[in-house]
Design a protein around this motif. Structure first.
Motif, PDB file in Angstrom:
ATOM      1  N   PRO A   1     -95.609  94.778  -6.141  1.00  0.00           N
ATOM      2  CA  PRO A   1     -95.582  93.576  -6.982  1.00  0.00           C
ATOM      3  C   PRO A   1     -96.904  92.821  -6.862  1.00  0.00           C
ATOM      4  O   PRO A   1     -97.441  92.661  -5.770  1.00  0.00           O
ATOM      5  N   THR A   2     -97.443  92.408  -7.973  1.00  0.00           N
ATOM      6  CA  THR A   2     -98.671  91.622  -7.985  1.00  0.00           C
ATOM      7  C   THR A   2     -98.308  90.158  -8.122  1.00  0.00           C
ATOM      8  O   THR A   2     -97.603  89.771  -9.060  1.00  0.00           O
ATOM      9  N   VAL A   3     -98.783  89.356  -7.183  1.00  0.00           N
ATOM     10  CA  VAL A   3     -98.462  87.933  -7.157  1.00  0.00           C
ATOM     11  C   VAL A   3     -99.691  87.138  -7.582  1.00  0.00           C
ATOM     12  O   VAL A   3    -100.755  87.239  -6.955  1.00  0.00           O
ATOM     13  N   ALA A   4     -99.545  86.355  -8.634  1.00  0.00           N
ATOM     14  CA  ALA A   4    -100.652  85.523  -9.095  1.00  0.00           C
ATOM     15  C   ALA A   4    -100.971  84.458  -8.054  1.00  0.00           C
ATOM     16  O   ALA A   4    -100.081  83.967  -7.360  1.00  0.00           O
ATOM     17  N   SER A   5    -102.230  84.110  -7.939  1.00  0.00           N
ATOM     18  CA  SER A   5    -102.643  83.086  -6.974  1.00  0.00           C
ATOM     19  C   SER A   5    -103.347  81.922  -7.662  1.00  0.00           C
ATOM     20  O   SER A   5    -104.062  81.150  -7.016  1.00  0.00           O
ATOM     21  N   ASP A   6    -103.138  81.800  -8.975  1.00  0.00           N
ATOM     22  CA  ASP A   6    -103.853  80.772  -9.730  1.00  0.00           C
ATOM     23  C   ASP A   6    -102.910  79.855 -10.510  1.00  0.00           C
ATOM     24  O   ASP A   6    -103.269  79.345 -11.572  1.00  0.00           O
ATOM     25  N   LEU A   7    -101.704  79.644  -9.988  1.00  0.00           N
ATOM     26  CA  LEU A   7    -100.781  78.742 -10.673  1.00  0.00           C
ATOM     27  C   LEU A   7    -101.339  77.327 -10.734  1.00  0.00           C
ATOM     28  O   LEU A   7    -101.957  76.854  -9.781  1.00  0.00           O
ATOM     29  N   LYS A   8    -101.087  76.663 -11.857  1.00  0.00           N
ATOM     30  CA  LYS A   8    -101.526  75.285 -12.060  1.00  0.00           C
ATOM     31  C   LYS A   8    -100.326  74.424 -12.441  1.00  0.00           C
ATOM     32  O   LYS A   8     -99.263  74.941 -12.804  1.00  0.00           O
ATOM     33  N   VAL A   9    -100.514  73.120 -12.381  1.00  0.00           N
ATOM     34  CA  VAL A   9     -99.443  72.209 -12.776  1.00  0.00           C
ATOM     35  C   VAL A   9     -99.061  72.457 -14.228  1.00  0.00           C
ATOM     36  O   VAL A   9     -97.882  72.337 -14.603  1.00  0.00           O
ATOM     37  N   SER A  10    -100.037  72.823 -15.038  1.00  0.00           N
ATOM     38  CA  SER A  10     -99.750  73.096 -16.451  1.00  0.00           C
ATOM     39  C   SER A  10     -98.762  74.254 -16.604  1.00  0.00           C
ATOM     40  O   SER A  10     -97.999  74.315 -17.578  1.00  0.00           O
ATOM     41  N   ASP A  11     -98.748  75.172 -15.634  1.00  0.00           N
ATOM     42  CA  ASP A  11     -97.787  76.277 -15.682  1.00  0.00           C
ATOM     43  C   ASP A  11     -96.365  75.763 -15.464  1.00  0.00           C
ATOM     44  O   ASP A  11     -95.411  76.299 -16.035  1.00  0.00           O
ATOM     45  N   LEU A  12     -96.219  74.735 -14.626  1.00  0.00           N
ATOM     46  CA  LEU A  12     -94.907  74.129 -14.423  1.00  0.00           C
ATOM     47  C   LEU A  12     -94.423  73.463 -15.706  1.00  0.00           C
ATOM     48  O   LEU A  12     -93.246  73.577 -16.074  1.00  0.00           O
ATOM     49  N   VAL A  13     -95.340  72.779 -16.372  1.00  0.00           N
ATOM     50  CA  VAL A  13     -94.996  72.117 -17.629  1.00  0.00           C
ATOM     51  C   VAL A  13     -94.591  73.156 -18.678  1.00  0.00           C
ATOM     52  O   VAL A  13     -93.603  72.982 -19.401  1.00  0.00           O
ATOM     53  N   SER A  14     -95.359  74.245 -18.741  1.00  0.00           N
ATOM     54  CA  SER A  14     -95.046  75.312 -19.702  1.00  0.00           C
ATOM     55  C   SER A  14     -93.693  75.946 -19.394  1.00  0.00           C
ATOM     56  O   SER A  14     -92.915  76.254 -20.301  1.00  0.00           O
ATOM     57  N   ALA A  15     -93.404  76.146 -18.104  1.00  0.00           N
ATOM     58  CA  ALA A  15     -92.123  76.738 -17.706  1.00  0.00           C
ATOM     59  C   ALA A  15     -90.971  75.822 -18.089  1.00  0.00           C
ATOM     60  O   ALA A  15     -89.922  76.287 -18.571  1.00  0.00           O
TER      61      ALA A  15
END
Length: 255
Positions: free
Chosen positions: A10-24
């Motif tokens: 499994p490849t785990v992203a290491s570049d999550l941003k707050v904007s990703d939380l908003v998008s989710a």
């Protein structure tokens, strides 16, 4: 970041941003709005259990058990959302919304891995309730004031709340670390629960700040949703469940 377990990487992203939380969250709301019957169905069980516990503990005068149960509710939320993950997965793939398949997602891929995780989570919740009760009993005995509001307003009562809160936060963090990505992954992929747990922990390590912010947001929303006799969970739980699926899809990918 890759985790190599059982031949799966499994490849785990290491570049999550707050904007990703908003998008989710936005995607989670769209899933709920598109298929509200599923969200309301799964959330209704959560609400029914909460209301039942409330009346049982209040009628029997065991308010301390109610407090411990409510504080531990977030530990059960990820497993309660398993069916919601399947709804989001099917919407994403354009698959039919079949009740049998969605309810069957609770069994995982027929290998008992998801059920093992569910049992593990339930044991953890039970452990938290027992620990919380022990903390309460120790402080009540040392204060000699009884169990009402008089005790909670005392210095000993406030200390008890601080200690219980600290212990609860540690337990909640541990369970969040092992479930935030593992349960969606067990719905999505035919993997063992150890692989899923390792991947979940790796995701948290790679995106500590953003995923801890997500955890705090979930805890706050669930707390507010519980206040109106648990009824706020009818909306909060489905939206957060769907949103967690989309956050998982942004974070974890496997071949």
């Amino acid at each position: 970041m890759d985790t190599d377990v059982g031949g799966i990487r499994p490849t785990v992203a290491s570049d999550l941003k707050v904007s990703d939380l908003v998008s989710a969250l936005a995607a989670g709301w769209r899933d709920f709005a598109a298929r509200p019957v599923f969200g309301l169905f799964f959330a209704s069980f959560y609400v029914a259990i909460g209301v039942t516990l409330y009346y049982l503990f209040m009628v029997s005068g065991q308010a301390r058990w109610l407090i411990a149960s409510i504080a531990g509710f977030p530990l059960l939320a990820p497993f309660a959302a398993v069916g919601l993950y399947e709804v989001s997965r099917r919407r994403e793939l354009g698959m039919a919304m079949d009740w049998g398949a969605i309810l069957g997602a609770m069994r995982g891929h027929g290998d008992q891995q998801l059920l093992l995780m569910g049992g593990f989570i339930f044991v953890g919740f039970s452990f938290w309730v027992i620990i919380a009760h022990m903390i309460f009993a120790i402080f009540v005995a040392s204060a000699g004031l009884g169990e009402g509001m008089e005790f909670l307003r005392s210095g000993t009562g406030l200390t008890m709340l601080a200690v219980g809160g600290a212990v609860g936060a540690i337990i909640a963090y541990l369970f969040y670390a092992i479930t935030v990505m593992s349960l969606p992954m067990l719905v999505d992929r035919d993997v063992d629960f150890i692989t899923a747990i390792i991947t979940s922990v790796a995701a948290l390590r790679a995106n500590t700040g953003v995923l801890l912010l997500w955890a705090l947001f979930i805890a706050l929303v669930l707390f507010v949703a519980i206040l109106p006799l648990f009824l706020g969970l009818l909306v909060a739980l489905p939206v957060l469940g769907h949103a967690t699926w989309h956050l998982y899809r942004r974070t974890v990918s496997t071949p």
